[in-house]
Write a protein that holds these residues in place. Structure first.
Motif, PDB file in Angstrom:
ATOM      1  N   ILE A 143       0.870  -1.179   0.000  1.00 12.05           N
ATOM      2  CA  ILE A 143       0.000   0.000   0.000  1.00 12.05           C
ATOM      3  C   ILE A 143       0.903   1.224   0.000  1.00 12.05           C
ATOM      4  CG2 ILE A 143      -1.711   1.345   1.243  1.00 12.05           C
ATOM      5  CD1 ILE A 143      -2.804  -1.263   2.337  1.00 12.05           C
ATOM      6  N   VAL A 144       0.810   2.026  -1.039  1.00  7.63           N
ATOM      7  CA  VAL A 144       1.616   3.242  -1.140  1.00  7.63           C
ATOM      8  C   VAL A 144       0.724   4.408  -0.734  1.00  7.63           C
ATOM      9  CG1 VAL A 144       2.922   4.749  -2.671  1.00  7.63           C
ATOM     10  CG2 VAL A 144       3.052   2.268  -2.961  1.00  7.63           C
ATOM     11  N   ARG A 145       1.085   5.023   0.379  1.00  7.83           N
ATOM     12  CA  ARG A 145       0.309   6.139   0.906  1.00  7.83           C
ATOM     13  C   ARG A 145       0.840   7.457   0.365  1.00  7.83           C
ATOM     14  NH1 ARG A 145      -0.023   5.211   7.264  1.00  7.83           N
ATOM     15  NH2 ARG A 145       1.371   6.949   7.075  1.00  7.83           N
ATOM     16  N   THR A 146      -0.020   8.459   0.398  1.00  7.33           N
ATOM     17  CA  THR A 146       0.375   9.795  -0.011  1.00  7.33           C
ATOM     18  C   THR A 146       1.438  10.328   0.939  1.00  7.33           C
ATOM     19  OG1 THR A 146      -1.866  10.177  -0.790  1.00  7.33           O
ATOM     20  CG2 THR A 146      -0.500  12.112  -0.493  1.00  7.33           C
ATOM     21  N   ILE A 147       2.421  11.024   0.400  1.00  9.53           N
ATOM     22  CA  ILE A 147       3.475  11.632   1.218  1.00  9.53           C
ATOM     23  C   ILE A 147       2.869  12.844   1.931  1.00  9.53           C
ATOM     24  CG2 ILE A 147       5.717  12.788   1.196  1.00  9.53           C
ATOM     25  CD1 ILE A 147       6.309  11.228  -1.406  1.00  9.53           C
ATOM     26  N   PRO A 148       2.848  12.838   3.271  1.00  9.09           N
ATOM     27  CA  PRO A 148       2.282  13.989   3.975  1.00  9.09           C
ATOM     28  C   PRO A 148       3.251  15.168   3.946  1.00  9.09           C
ATOM     29  CG  PRO A 148       3.058  12.352   5.546  1.00  9.09           C
ATOM     30  CD  PRO A 148       3.267  11.780   4.166  1.00  9.09           C
ATOM     31  N   ASN A 149       2.769  16.322   3.598  1.00 11.34           N
ATOM     32  CA  ASN A 149       3.553  17.555   3.580  1.00 11.34           C
ATOM     33  C   ASN A 149       4.875  17.422   2.824  1.00 11.34           C
ATOM     34  OD1 ASN A 149       1.556  18.711   5.272  1.00 11.34           O
ATOM     35  ND2 ASN A 149       2.555  17.778   7.033  1.00 11.34           N
ATOM     36  N   PRO A 150       4.832  17.110   1.542  1.00  6.38           N
ATOM     37  CA  PRO A 150       6.085  16.987   0.796  1.00  6.38           C
ATOM     38  C   PRO A 150       6.801  18.331   0.713  1.00  6.38           C
ATOM     39  CG  PRO A 150       4.226  16.968  -0.700  1.00  6.38           C
ATOM     40  CD  PRO A 150       3.665  16.963   0.690  1.00  6.38           C
ATOM     41  N   VAL A 151       8.124  18.292   0.841  1.00  5.66           N
ATOM     42  CA  VAL A 151       8.903  19.524   0.849  1.00  5.66           C
ATOM     43  C   VAL A 151       9.655  19.694  -0.461  1.00  5.66           C
ATOM     44  CG1 VAL A 151      10.727  20.801   2.032  1.00  5.66           C
ATOM     45  CG2 VAL A 151       9.099  19.454   3.350  1.00  5.66           C
ATOM     46  N   ARG A 152      10.419  18.689  -0.842  1.00  7.33           N
ATOM     47  CA  ARG A 152      11.219  18.807  -2.057  1.00  7.33           C
ATOM     48  C   ARG A 152      10.343  18.699  -3.299  1.00  7.33           C
ATOM     49  NH1 ARG A 152      15.551  14.420  -0.765  1.00  7.33           N
ATOM     50  NH2 ARG A 152      13.928  13.776   0.646  1.00  7.33           N
ATOM     51  N   GLU A 153      10.804  19.301  -4.365  1.00  9.69           N
ATOM     52  CA  GLU A 153      10.032  19.365  -5.611  1.00  9.69           C
ATOM     53  C   GLU A 153       9.693  17.972  -6.144  1.00  9.69           C
ATOM     54  OE1 GLU A 153       7.687  21.164  -8.121  1.00  9.69           O
ATOM     55  OE2 GLU A 153       8.813  22.230  -6.599  1.00  9.69           O
ATOM     56  N   LYS A 154      10.647  17.049  -6.072  1.00  7.98           N
ATOM     57  CA  LYS A 154      10.423  15.696  -6.570  1.00  7.98           C
ATOM     58  C   LYS A 154       9.286  15.006  -5.799  1.00  7.98           C
ATOM     59  CE  LYS A 154      13.122  11.591  -7.736  1.00  7.98           C
ATOM     60  NZ  LYS A 154      14.449  10.970  -7.669  1.00  7.98           N
ATOM     61  N   ARG A 155       9.271  15.163  -4.487  1.00  2.38           N
ATOM     62  CA  ARG A 155       8.214  14.577  -3.661  1.00  2.38           C
ATOM     63  C   ARG A 155       6.872  15.270  -3.899  1.00  2.38           C
ATOM     64  NH1 ARG A 155       9.332  11.525   1.225  1.00  2.38           N
ATOM     65  NH2 ARG A 155      11.417  10.683   1.022  1.00  2.38           N
ATOM     66  N   LYS A 156       6.910  16.588  -4.102  1.00  2.00           N
ATOM     67  CA  LYS A 156       5.669  17.308  -4.402  1.00  2.00           C
ATOM     68  C   LYS A 156       5.050  16.791  -5.695  1.00  2.00           C
ATOM     69  CE  LYS A 156       6.665  21.696  -2.118  1.00  2.00           C
ATOM     70  NZ  LYS A 156       6.934  23.122  -2.314  1.00  2.00           N
TER      71      LYS A 156
END
Length: 178
Positions: A143-156
């Motif tokens: 299960i891949v969950r959404t990244i909470p509060n992504p900071v870096r551009e790649k994660r966003k």
């Protein structure tokens, strides 16, 4: 509710309420890969429906914390609106977490039963597919969950693409409500 569920099973069971075949899995994997999610088998989420016409004698028994009688549907859906797995929680007695703990989908995942998949992601080989879920789901490898509060551009960017893909299950719920 019982008669409704029996009618749905009788009408749609043989074709739609079954384990996915190898061809079904290949189609789902191709659909996920085309959207940038290799190994994705679908999106998982829960939806709350208000049971409006339940017997008034049952009012105290089935009302939840929101003062209505909800029925919760957990579903795995794909981009083409195929709800390939579903589970209805008992009216009023469940929240999302309780539904997940009773769900046959989660029971299979907890036992390690998942359609066989052979995919390489970031140089790692995986033999099981995964589902996209939101933050309420446990941190399991499938299960891949959404990244909470992504900071870096790649994660966003990843979070944005994941949320776009997760709209498939919300779209399926919208079609059911219509």
């Amino acid at each position: 509710m019982y008669r409704f569920c029996k009618a749905v099973i009788a009408a749609f069971g043989p074709e739609y309420l079954r384990e996915p075949t190898a061809q079904d899995t290949a189609r789902l994997l191709a659909m996920g890969a085309s959207r940038g999610f290799p190994g994705m088998l679908g999106n998982i989420d829960c939806m709350h429906w208000e049971w409006k016409n339940y017997p008034s004698a049952w009012q105290g028994r089935y009302k939840g914390h929101v003062r209505v009688c909800p029925v919760i549907l957990e579903a795995v859906a794909s981009q083409d609106l195929w709800i390939r797995q579903s589970f209805f929680g008992k009216a009023g007695s469940h929240n999302d977490i309780n539904v997940l703990l009773c769900s046959p989908v989660f029971a299979r995942l907890a036992k390690g039963n998942s359609p066989p998949v052979n995919v390489t992601i970031n140089g790692h080989n995986y033999d099981k597919g995964y589902y996209l879920g939101d933050g309420i789901y446990p941190q399991w490898t499938n299960i891949v969950r959404t990244i909470p509060n992504p900071v870096r551009e790649k994660r966003k960017r990843f979070s944005q693409e994941q949320e776009n893909a997760r709209k498939d299950v919300e779209h399926a719920f919208g079609v059911l409500q219509y």
